[in-house]
Design an enzyme around this catalytic site. Sequence first.
Site, PDB file in Angstrom:
ATOM      1  N   GLN A   1      -6.067  -1.406   2.566  1.00 32.98           N
ATOM      2  CA  GLN A   1      -5.676  -1.239   3.828  1.00 32.98           C
ATOM      3  C   GLN A   1      -6.425  -0.416   4.682  1.00 32.98           C
ATOM      4  O   GLN A   1      -6.652   0.772   4.278  1.00 32.98           O
ATOM      5  CB  GLN A   1      -4.137  -0.759   3.990  1.00 32.98           C
ATOM      6  CG  GLN A   1      -3.450  -0.542   5.184  1.00 32.98           C
ATOM      7  CD  GLN A   1      -2.190  -0.149   5.145  1.00 32.98           C
ATOM      8  OE1 GLN A   1      -1.977   0.948   4.702  1.00 32.98           O
ATOM      9  NE2 GLN A   1      -1.067  -0.899   5.641  1.00 32.98           N
TER      10      GLN A   1
ATOM     11  N   PRO B   1       0.955  -1.316   0.066  1.00 33.40           N
ATOM     12  CA  PRO B   1      -0.242  -0.020  -0.206  1.00 33.40           C
ATOM     13  C   PRO B   1       0.731   1.315  -0.081  1.00 33.40           C
ATOM     14  O   PRO B   1       1.970   1.375   0.528  1.00 33.40           O
ATOM     15  CB  PRO B   1      -0.912  -0.006   1.212  1.00 33.40           C
ATOM     16  CG  PRO B   1      -0.107  -1.105   2.125  1.00 33.40           C
ATOM     17  CD  PRO B   1       0.571  -2.102   1.295  1.00 33.40           C
TER      18      PRO B   1
ATOM     19  N   TYR C   1       0.883   4.658  13.344  1.00 30.67           N
ATOM     20  CA  TYR C   1      -0.560   5.154  13.243  1.00 30.67           C
ATOM     21  C   TYR C   1      -1.236   4.591  14.621  1.00 30.67           C
ATOM     22  O   TYR C   1      -0.786   4.045  15.511  1.00 30.67           O
ATOM     23  CB  TYR C   1      -1.191   4.767  12.148  1.00 30.67           C
ATOM     24  CG  TYR C   1      -0.678   5.536  10.881  1.00 30.67           C
ATOM     25  CD1 TYR C   1      -0.357   6.766  10.821  1.00 30.67           C
ATOM     26  CD2 TYR C   1       0.479   4.478  10.227  1.00 30.67           C
ATOM     27  CE1 TYR C   1       0.449   7.409   9.695  1.00 30.67           C
ATOM     28  CE2 TYR C   1       1.192   5.404   9.031  1.00 30.67           C
ATOM     29  CZ  TYR C   1       1.142   6.735   8.800  1.00 30.67           C
ATOM     30  OH  TYR C   1       1.770   7.268   7.997  1.00 30.67           O
TER      31      TYR C   1
ATOM     32  N   GLY D   1       7.269  -1.741  -2.666  1.00 30.36           N
ATOM     33  CA  GLY D   1       6.729  -0.518  -2.779  1.00 30.36           C
ATOM     34  C   GLY D   1       7.304   0.311  -3.879  1.00 30.36           C
ATOM     35  O   GLY D   1       6.953   0.402  -5.083  1.00 30.36           O
TER      36      GLY D   1
ATOM     37  N   ALA E   1      -3.162   3.278   2.562  1.00 35.14           N
ATOM     38  CA  ALA E   1      -3.868   3.399   3.688  1.00 35.14           C
ATOM     39  C   ALA E   1      -5.303   4.069   3.500  1.00 35.14           C
ATOM     40  O   ALA E   1      -5.196   5.336   3.065  1.00 35.14           O
ATOM     41  CB  ALA E   1      -3.233   4.033   4.636  1.00 35.14           C
TER      42      ALA E   1
ATOM     43  N   LEU F   1      12.771  -2.596   1.198  1.00 36.87           N
ATOM     44  CA  LEU F   1      13.754  -2.530   0.382  1.00 36.87           C
ATOM     45  C   LEU F   1      14.078  -4.224  -0.243  1.00 36.87           C
ATOM     46  O   LEU F   1      15.119  -4.720  -0.051  1.00 36.87           O
ATOM     47  CB  LEU F   1      15.131  -2.387   1.112  1.00 36.87           C
ATOM     48  CG  LEU F   1      15.376  -0.930   1.192  1.00 36.87           C
ATOM     49  CD1 LEU F   1      16.538  -0.304   2.040  1.00 36.87           C
ATOM     50  CD2 LEU F   1      15.633  -0.262  -0.421  1.00 36.87           C
TER      51      LEU F   1
END
Length: 366
Positions: free
Chosen positions: A101, A24, A183, A324, A58, A302
């Site tokens: 997500q 995401p 979060y 990502g 998100a 990574l």
Amino acid sequence: MSSALFSPFSLAGLELANRLVVSPMCQYSADDGCANDWHLMHLGMLANSGAALLVVEATHVERHGRITHGCLGLYSDDNEAALSRVIASARRAGTAKFGIQLAHSGRKGSAQKPWEGPVALKSGADPWETIAASPIPFGEQWHTPREATEADMDRVRDAFVAAAKRALRIGFDEIELHMAHGYLLHGFMSPLSNVRTDQYGGSFENRMRFPLSVAKAVRAVVPKGVPLGARITGSDWRDGGLTPDDAVATAKLLKAEGLDFIDVSSGGVAADIRNPAEPGFNVPIAARVKKEAGIATRTVGLIIKPEQAEEIVASGKADMVAAGRIFLDDPHWGWHVAKALNADVPRPVQYARAGPKLWAPAAAKA
Ligand SMILES: Cc1cc2nc3c(=O)[nH]c(=O)nc-3n(C[C@H](O)[C@H](O)[C@H](O)COP(=O)(O)O)c2cc1C
């Protein structure tokens, strides 16, 4: 030898063509939580990345649970209609299955978009009061959140449930709860951000109470057959913070609540914490979670080399590999990984001529 990364995977009944997942990634480009043409372009593009699963950024369960004014939400009928349109179109264009997500920003909310500077909204920019486990700001130049009350927790839990129902109506193939990156839910779990003295703070069991209650409530409305999982933190990368042992314990508790998979990420609980820079830095933690908690495991961080992604799955360290930034750099990265591993991926018919035949010497004649 055939590729493990490109072998099919059955995730709690969801049949995935391979083990590669687009992680995401917030686009900070929505209109009051509504997806728009940017999201259609972005998700339409990544629906043909070669990854079997594309997880939407998100998506926040309440308006004041967004990170920025540009973040996606699923807190209104307008949000639901807008995301429905985008997902239906992207699905028609691409080959990937779609996950989402669900998130609440907590003390990292009411922030500027990253390209405006990663700090709290200024007074003229329609900031809002944030909530968190404890009234400790994320960093300098961030709002001091209000300590969440039980009424806040009840409201947020209900908002997660309502957003999950909206996600199901849209037809998402899987749902992931955001319990990482500092979060709201991770903020409850980490002793660095949770110093409460009530039943939601102190011991590991207490710090897990609210996040687990969210997982339980969402599981109750997400039928078996739609995989439900959580992105958790493998480490807070700071003394006194959450550790890989905690990640294993968290995965066990979430599994007991009926979650189907764990996505191991890490970091992000305070502004001055930096993640390790070595490729695949979360992989050893994911391997422990998979082995010790016995749950389908995805990891991220990574992983940018085909051989590395292949090794993670082939050696059984994780069941799925998410990536990502490399997909932003190379939106057909999955095609190129497949090529490097002598495998192939589903492609849209319009692009079929760019498949393996192109790499064979005879392609010159085409
Ligand atoms: C632009 C951008 C937006 C991101 N947004 C999210 C997000 O919405 N939810 C999340 O869990 N992680 C988010 N992340 C983190 C990524 O999902 C991923 O875990 C991280 O970039 C490490 O993977 P990578 O090294 O393959 O990029 C974001 C990363 C980037 C670069």
